[in-house]
Design an enzyme around this catalytic site. Structure first.
Site, mmCIF file in Angstrom:
data_model
loop_
_atom_site.group_PDB
_atom_site.id
_atom_site.type_symbol
_atom_site.label_atom_id
_atom_site.label_comp_id
_atom_site.label_asym_id
_atom_site.label_seq_id
_atom_site.Cartn_x
_atom_site.Cartn_y
_atom_site.Cartn_z
ATOM 1 N N GLU A 1 0.976 -1.204 0.164
ATOM 2 C CA GLU A 1 -0.108 -0.160 0.066
ATOM 3 C C GLU A 1 0.781 1.137 -0.165
ATOM 4 O OE1 GLU A 1 -0.222 -2.380 2.175
ATOM 5 O OE2 GLU A 1 -2.108 -3.479 1.227
ATOM 6 N N ARG B 1 -18.705 -1.696 1.967
ATOM 7 C CA ARG B 1 -18.726 -3.164 1.479
ATOM 8 C C ARG B 1 -20.056 -3.581 1.407
ATOM 9 N NH1 ARG B 1 -19.311 -8.538 3.866
ATOM 10 N NH2 ARG B 1 -18.830 -9.804 2.431
#
Ligand SMILES: Cc1ncc(C[n+]2csc(CCOP(=O)(O)OP(=O)(O)O)c2C)c(N)n1
Ligand SMILES: [Mg+2]
Lengths: 279, 311
Positions: free
Chosen positions: B53, B162
């Site tokens: 990341e 989500r």
């Protein structure tokens, strides 16, 4: 100075003389500021001089020129070196050099891209520059711009995990427009890299990550130029130049001395240093 | 019902068709973040950076420096937590035009548990100079957010979820950075919510209306910069503000609203959110109940507070 073909300096003696002048600027700036990073600025002086005065295509009058080669100083604490080189190249008035680290100066303790022309991205927190360099390389490739990107790292800096994440990315995407240079001076803040956290064998590590590796004496101007030329010829993968250097190079009583990593010369030291440099 | 991440995937695809300068980066979660749709359509403009990341954020910065418009995506906690200092040093300090659009914000991530449930990301991004922070409430607003941020310069963090969420924003609504949407203003209380909590706030307001309690609802989808005018209006109308977010009550929307009102229009403020704790595994609905993030919790809190302040 520098730059667009025709203006570039190719005479080794002349480049060495420019590097000597840059070292003098660095020492004066640091002494004036009373703080800053001496050792790592002097160790990389020959390399960065070669880049800006010989190798890179850039235009101080047009810092945002799209086709320019880029230089990312990942080891941002060598800011005095970058400032001296940018000033001598014509990016800004050299009289600004004496404002280093002062309140209101565009010459921040570590490079700030928003305050000074010629700085591609702000650095200072180690380990981040190579990722930025590879992102620029990806963008240049998408834009069909044949420019090259150079990124200078410290050897201690390569202890940062992100350096190796970026090394993987650059190799994975075959970024042959990228050239990393490690200022392999063997020292970091707390002592020798070998003692603090071993990075060697450095060459094997980069090679294992898929890079073309060139090893040189980082103070041999001719060797620097030919390594930079060789790097440009390698296709399909990035190149790293492991430059063996001496921290504090150019001033006998700073050379190889770990304590001069982040210490500016006193006025007495400045006098003696300038004498050694023939000023 | 549609997840904001699904809307993101679609919006990105459309944006990619319109604009050749859009590039997308992901860190091995393109199926979950829905950047995979863009990747399929524009493989040459999609960069999977692998599970790294920090490098993804730096690479996105580099792409923006070469004139591209990068969208970098992964889960909220990995984008903002793992790569926080990269976002600070490289993106915010250099003020680069990088859009970080993270999914899996909050506890409704569900069964994956605390390691994957980010309740700190808004705080982490809000503290950074130059950063804009947006939390859309539904799929429709998400599409608007993607379009608007692509047209405006600067580092931006967008937090998506989500789980599937109800469409609540009215047709014709247009997102603007820094402009809250007021559903209605209440005389007794006003709920300032973001993300999935806007829908819960609307339910709470509805329930309280039947009891004669007039509660307004405001969607503060831009958390930075905050819409101060709307906040002052809400505080002035009701004298009582409730904040609601799927995030820690420390440092997020509740923190931002409290900071602003305490200096500009001090009123009673109650914060609904995760109370200084980690998440846990479970089905999203059950988790919202467990952490006190339902409309019933808001109804209870508002009734209690109004009773106390009346006597
Ligand atoms: C992330 C981060 N950690 C720590 C520092 C503090 N720091 C500044 S320079 C330095 C040592 C760097 O050593 P090296 O990379 O070998 O640089 P050089 O010897 O060329 O000066 C450290 C630890 C920093 N700038 N960034
Ligand atoms: Mg070193």
């Amino acid at each position: 100075m520098a730059v667009i073909e025709g203006e570039k300096v190719s005479d080794i003696k002349r480049l060495e003389d420019i590097a000597r002048g840059i070292r003098i600027d660095i020492l004066k700036m640091l002494a004036e500021a009373g703080s800053g990073h001496t050792g790592g600025s002097l160790s990389a002086t020959d390399i960065v001089t070669a880049l800006y005065f010989h190798k890179m295509r850039h235009n101080p009058k047009d810092p945002a020129w799209k086709e320019r080669d880029r230089f990312i100083l990942s080891k941002g604490h060598a800011a005095p070196l970058l400032y001296a080189v940018l000033a001598r190249s014509g990016y800004f008035d050299p009289s600004l050099l004496s404002t280093l680290r002062r309140l209101g100066s565009p010459l921040q303790g570590h490079p700030n891209s928003k305050s000074l022309p010629g700085i591609e991205v702000s650095t200072g927190s180690l380990g981040q520059g190579l990722s930025v360099a590879s992102g620029i390389c990806l963008g240049l490739r998408l834009n069909n711009i044949p420019a090259r990107v150079y990124c200078l790292l410290g050897d201690g800096e390569t202890q940062e995990g992100q350096v190796w994440e970026a090394a993987m990315t650059a190799a994975h995407y075959g970024l042959d427009n990228l050239c990393a240079i490690v200022d392999n001076n063997g020292l970091q803040i707390d002592g020798p890299v070998e003692e603090i956290m071993r990075v060697s064998p450095m060459n094997d590590k980069w090679r294992a990550f898929g890079w073309n590796v060139i090893e040189i004496d980082g103070h041999d101007m001719a060797a620097i130029l030919s390594a930079l030329d060789e790097a440009e010829k390698i296709k399909g993968r990035p190149t790293v130049i492991i430059a063996h250097t001496i921290k504090g190079k150019g001033v006998s009583f700073f050379e190889g001395r770990v304590e001069y990593h982040g210490k500016a010369p006193t006025s007495d030291e400045l006098k003696r240093a300038l004498k050694e440099l023939g000023e | 019902m549609k997840a904001t991440r699904d809307a993101y995937g679609e919006a990105l695809l459309e944006l990619g068709k319109r604009r050749a300068d859009v590039v997308v980066l992901d860190a091995d979660l393109s199926g979950s973040t829905k950047t995979g749709e863009f990747a399929k359509a524009f493989p040459e403009r999609f960069f999977n950076i692998g599970i790294s990341e920090q490098d993804m954020i730096g690479t996105a910065a580099g792409l923006s420096l070469s004139g591209k418009l990068p969208f970098a995506s992964t889960f909220a906690i990995f984008a903002t937590g793992r790569a926080w200092e990269q976002i600070r040093q490289t993106i915010c300090y250099s003020n680069l035009n990088v859009k970080i659009v993270a999914t899996h914000g909050g506890i409704t991530v569900g069964e994956d548990g605390a390691s994957h449930q980010s309740v700190e990301d808004i705080a982490l991004m809000r503290v950074l100079p130059n950063m804009t922070v947006v939390v859309p409430a539904d799929a429709y607003e998400t599409k608007g957010v993607v379009d608007v941020i692509s047209e405006s310069y600067g580092p931006t963090y967008v937090r998506l979820g989500r789980a599937k969420v109800k469409e609540i924003m009215p047709e014709g609504y247009r997102f603007h950075i820094g402009r809250a949407y007021t559903f209605n203003l209440g005389r007794h209380a006003n709920i300032i919510a973001c993300g999935i909590m806007v829908a819960e706030a609307l339910k709470a307001s509805e329930a309280l209306r039947n009891d004669g309690i007039d509660v307004g609802v405001i969607n503060m989808s831009t958390i930075k910069p905050l819409d101060g005018d709307v906040l002052i209006q809400a505080a002035r109308t009701s004298g009582f503000i409730v904040t609601a977010e799927e995030h820690s009550i420390i440092g997020g929307l509740g923190g931002a609203v409290s900071e602003f009102l305490s200096e500009n229009y001090p009123v009673v403020i109650k914060r609904v959110g995760v109370k200084d704790s980690f998440g846990t595994s479970g089905e999203p609905g059950a988790l919202l109940k467990l952490y006190g993030l339902t409309s019933e919790d808001m109804v209870k809190l508002i009734k209690e507070t109004i009773t106390i302040s009346n006597c």
